[in-house]
Design a protein around this motif. Structure first.
Motif, PDB file in Angstrom:
ATOM      1  N   GLN A   1       0.824  -1.212   0.000  1.00  0.00           N
ATOM      2  CA  GLN A   1       0.000   0.000   0.000  1.00  0.00           C
ATOM      3  C   GLN A   1       0.855   1.257   0.000  1.00  0.00           C
ATOM      4  N   ASP A   2       0.276   2.325  -0.475  1.00  0.00           N
ATOM      5  CA  ASP A   2       0.963   3.622  -0.448  1.00  0.00           C
ATOM      6  C   ASP A   2       1.313   3.986   0.983  1.00  0.00           C
ATOM      7  N   GLY A   3       2.497   4.506   1.172  1.00  0.00           N
ATOM      8  CA  GLY A   3       2.944   4.856   2.506  1.00  0.00           C
ATOM      9  C   GLY A   3       3.681   3.739   3.203  1.00  0.00           C
ATOM     10  N   VAL A   4       3.696   2.537   2.584  1.00  0.00           N
ATOM     11  CA  VAL A   4       4.422   1.392   3.144  1.00  0.00           C
ATOM     12  C   VAL A   4       5.426   0.881   2.099  1.00  0.00           C
ATOM     13  N   LYS A   5       4.940   0.139   1.150  1.00  0.00           N
ATOM     14  CA  LYS A   5       5.733  -0.376   0.021  1.00  0.00           C
ATOM     15  C   LYS A   5       7.128  -0.845   0.440  1.00  0.00           C
ATOM     16  N   TYR A   6       7.133  -1.938   1.192  1.00  0.00           N
ATOM     17  CA  TYR A   6       8.405  -2.536   1.598  1.00  0.00           C
ATOM     18  C   TYR A   6       9.238  -2.888   0.369  1.00  0.00           C
ATOM     19  N   SER A   7      10.530  -2.665   0.455  1.00  0.00           N
ATOM     20  CA  SER A   7      11.413  -2.973  -0.675  1.00  0.00           C
ATOM     21  C   SER A   7      11.741  -4.457  -0.746  1.00  0.00           C
ATOM     22  N   GLU A   8      11.692  -5.134   0.409  1.00  0.00           N
ATOM     23  CA  GLU A   8      11.957  -6.579   0.453  1.00  0.00           C
ATOM     24  C   GLU A   8      10.948  -7.244   1.371  1.00  0.00           C
ATOM     25  N   ILE A   9      10.370  -8.352   0.913  1.00  0.00           N
ATOM     26  CA  ILE A   9       9.415  -9.119   1.712  1.00  0.00           C
ATOM     27  C   ILE A   9       9.907 -10.558   1.764  1.00  0.00           C
ATOM     28  N   VAL A  10      10.119 -11.056   2.980  1.00  0.00           N
ATOM     29  CA  VAL A  10      10.519 -12.449   3.173  1.00  0.00           C
ATOM     30  C   VAL A  10       9.336 -13.191   3.775  1.00  0.00           C
ATOM     31  N   ILE A  11       8.837 -14.176   3.078  1.00  0.00           N
ATOM     32  CA  ILE A  11       7.732 -14.995   3.582  1.00  0.00           C
ATOM     33  C   ILE A  11       8.331 -16.274   4.146  1.00  0.00           C
ATOM     34  N   GLN A  12       8.132 -16.507   5.445  1.00  0.00           N
ATOM     35  CA  GLN A  12       8.694 -17.690   6.087  1.00  0.00           C
ATOM     36  C   GLN A  12       7.596 -18.683   6.443  1.00  0.00           C
ATOM     37  N   SER A  13       7.642 -19.836   5.823  1.00  0.00           N
ATOM     38  CA  SER A  13       6.713 -20.915   6.135  1.00  0.00           C
ATOM     39  C   SER A  13       7.045 -21.507   7.497  1.00  0.00           C
TER      40      SER A  13
ATOM     41  N   MET B   1      17.174 -14.813   2.855  1.00  0.00           N
ATOM     42  CA  MET B   1      17.664 -13.436   2.735  1.00  0.00           C
ATOM     43  C   MET B   1      18.956 -13.365   1.927  1.00  0.00           C
ATOM     44  N   ASN B   2      19.787 -14.386   2.079  1.00  0.00           N
ATOM     45  CA  ASN B   2      21.083 -14.397   1.403  1.00  0.00           C
ATOM     46  C   ASN B   2      21.022 -14.972  -0.003  1.00  0.00           C
ATOM     47  N   SER B   3      19.827 -15.391  -0.410  1.00  0.00           N
ATOM     48  CA  SER B   3      19.683 -15.986  -1.737  1.00  0.00           C
ATOM     49  C   SER B   3      19.334 -14.917  -2.767  1.00  0.00           C
ATOM     50  N   ASP B   4      19.297 -15.322  -4.018  1.00  0.00           N
ATOM     51  CA  ASP B   4      18.863 -14.420  -5.079  1.00  0.00           C
ATOM     52  C   ASP B   4      17.373 -14.141  -4.935  1.00  0.00           C
ATOM     53  N   PRO B   5      16.865 -13.065  -5.554  1.00  0.00           N
ATOM     54  CA  PRO B   5      15.420 -12.826  -5.546  1.00  0.00           C
ATOM     55  C   PRO B   5      14.665 -14.075  -5.982  1.00  0.00           C
ATOM     56  N   LEU B   6      13.498 -14.240  -5.424  1.00  0.00           N
ATOM     57  CA  LEU B   6      12.770 -15.498  -5.482  1.00  0.00           C
ATOM     58  C   LEU B   6      12.274 -15.885  -6.865  1.00  0.00           C
ATOM     59  N   ASP B   7      12.688 -17.078  -7.278  1.00  0.00           N
ATOM     60  CA  ASP B   7      11.966 -17.783  -8.330  1.00  0.00           C
ATOM     61  C   ASP B   7      10.888 -18.530  -7.556  1.00  0.00           C
ATOM     62  N   TYR B   8       9.729 -17.883  -7.369  1.00  0.00           N
ATOM     63  CA  TYR B   8       8.796 -18.297  -6.327  1.00  0.00           C
ATOM     64  C   TYR B   8       8.093 -19.614  -6.589  1.00  0.00           C
ATOM     65  N   TYR B   9       8.383 -20.249  -7.703  1.00  0.00           N
ATOM     66  CA  TYR B   9       7.775 -21.551  -7.926  1.00  0.00           C
ATOM     67  C   TYR B   9       8.836 -22.640  -8.021  1.00  0.00           C
ATOM     68  N   HIS B  10       9.651 -22.571  -9.051  1.00  0.00           N
ATOM     69  CA  HIS B  10      10.541 -23.683  -9.342  1.00  0.00           C
ATOM     70  C   HIS B  10      11.593 -23.912  -8.264  1.00  0.00           C
ATOM     71  N   SER B  11      12.155 -22.865  -7.701  1.00  0.00           N
ATOM     72  CA  SER B  11      13.272 -23.051  -6.791  1.00  0.00           C
ATOM     73  C   SER B  11      12.860 -23.541  -5.420  1.00  0.00           C
ATOM     74  N   LYS B  12      11.561 -23.493  -5.086  1.00  0.00           N
ATOM     75  CA  LYS B  12      11.141 -23.850  -3.734  1.00  0.00           C
ATOM     76  C   LYS B  12      10.241 -25.082  -3.677  1.00  0.00           C
ATOM     77  N   ASN B  13       9.964 -25.695  -4.800  1.00  0.00           N
ATOM     78  CA  ASN B  13       9.179 -26.913  -4.786  1.00  0.00           C
ATOM     79  C   ASN B  13      10.109 -28.117  -4.635  1.00  0.00           C
ATOM     80  N   PRO B  14       9.877 -28.971  -3.657  1.00  0.00           N
ATOM     81  CA  PRO B  14      10.729 -30.152  -3.521  1.00  0.00           C
ATOM     82  C   PRO B  14      10.699 -30.980  -4.793  1.00  0.00           C
ATOM     83  N   GLU B  15      11.842 -31.493  -5.194  1.00  0.00           N
ATOM     84  CA  GLU B  15      11.903 -32.308  -6.410  1.00  0.00           C
ATOM     85  C   GLU B  15      11.506 -33.754  -6.086  1.00  0.00           C
TER      86      GLU B  15
END
Length: 361
Positions: free
Chosen positions: A124-136, A347-361
């Motif tokens: 939202q306007d007035g917030v707009k975080y530059s980085e968001i880490v979602i932790q399961s 946090m130390n990884s590259d920006p999220l490939d939010y599907y392929h890089s986090k699905n267990p193979e």
């Protein structure tokens, strides 16, 4: 107990259908109004609490037990201490837990909100975080973890079309994986962390961990195997460790008993401990409760409506209130640290490939 669980699953489906798929204009208006009220509440919370330009969103399934709330609150504080340059928030993914918490079931009423409300508030306007880490905060990378990934995908793809596309093109999204994401490193680390805590109990008797698990039809990514892998890893440390579930085919308490007997353990103490992030309904009732029908195993091999405590006691083991260790994994700092390390890795990884890089193979 399993009957109740399936009724709750049905209730969730009914809630979802009635909330988001309206039958008439009145229902549609009510759902729209509720959505607006919830979103505004989260927007206000984020605006009032924003101190940094980066945020961590912890995503739990949820609960309606005070012990669980205390564990979540302690986890939020632990994250704030570890990551002082990030604002930390907690969300529930379970609609039924959110509704029951608001209604004050078991505890004083408390408001929790689903991840999409938080992600939208972050943009939202007035917030707009530059980085968001979602932790399961899930234990295994299964069905609930899939929901976490889908929340991120919908947000990143601006599924509702109400987020500034220019912001979405710049924001950095990262995802911290579940406790037992990796079959080797995570399983080994959790096994060692649990043994460090319960070494004495394992020398005194069996320590049986009760995970949740999923029925075969819901075994996303075949994640149930993590329970078996964890048992193998722990038994390399001490053969008195066992890992069963309330919902994984072929790994109910009856199967734990069979493995114990096959190993020659036919008497003695059985310490029970939930292998879940928090100690909620499953821990207090399915594991340590007083339900004791002692019926025959059903077609799946499970004895329903009988707690682990009562079941092992009826089988001749010393399993009583004194041998129930009713603590969620988030209450154990050594185990919680593994989740925190997953956040650091994200946090130390590259920006999220939010599907392929986090699905267990």
């Amino acid at each position: 107990m399993k009957k109740i669980k399936f009724m709750l699953m049905a209730a969730v489906a009914l809630f979802t259908a009635t909330t988001f798929v309206a039958c008439n204009d009145d229902d549609d208006n009510k759902a729209s109004n509720n959505y607006t009220v919830y979103q505004q509440a989260v927007n206000n919370t984020v605006k009032s609490q924003k101190k940094n330009n980066k945020a961590i969103l912890l995503v739990a399934f949820g609960s309606t037990w005070q012990q669980a709330y205390d564990a979540f609150d302690a986890t939020v504080e632990a994250y704030k201490a570890q990551f002082p340059n990030y604002d930390v928030y907690l969300s529930f993914s379970s609609a039924i837990c959110i509704n029951r918490a608001a209604a004050g079931e078991n505890v004083k009423p408390r408001n929790f909100y689903a991840p999409p409300f938080w992600l939208n508030a972050f943009a939202q306007d007035g917030v707009k975080y530059s980085e968001i880490v979602i932790q399961s905060l899930q234990v295994i990378p299964g069905e609930e973890y899939t929901r976490v990934i889908n929340y991120i995908k919908d947000f990143a793809n601006n599924a509702n079309g109400d987020i500034d596309d220019a912001y979405l093109s710049k924001v950095t999204l990262k995802l911290g994986v579940p406790l037992l994401q990796d079959a080797e490193t995570d399983v080994k680390n959790v096994a060692q962390a649990l043994d460090a805590i319960y070494k004495k109990q394992a020398q005194d008797g069996v320590v049986a961990f009760m995970g949740h698990g999923n029925p075969d039809s819901y075994d996303t990514y075949k994640a149930n195997i993590r329970y078996t892998q964890l048992e193998h890893a722990m038994q390399k440390i001490n053969p008195n460790y066992y890992v069963g579930t309330v919902d994984m085919m072929g790994n109910f308490k009856t199967h734990v008993l069979a493995r114990m007997k096959a190993a020659g353990i036919k008497s003695g103490k059985v310490y029970c401990h939930p292998l879940m992030s928090i100690a909620g309904d499953h821990a207090h009732n399915d594991m340590a409760g007083d339900d004791n029908e002692n019926g025959r195993p059903n077609a799946e091999g499970e004895v329903e409506d009988t707690s682990w405590k009562c079941y092992f006691s009826a089988q001749g083991y010393t399993c009583n209130d004194e041998t129930q260790i009713v603590k969620g994994l988030l209450e154990l700092p050594g185990v919680r640290e593994i989740w925190i390390n997953h956040t650091k890795d994200a946090m130390n990884s590259d920006p999220l490939d939010y599907y392929h890089s986090k699905n267990p193979e």
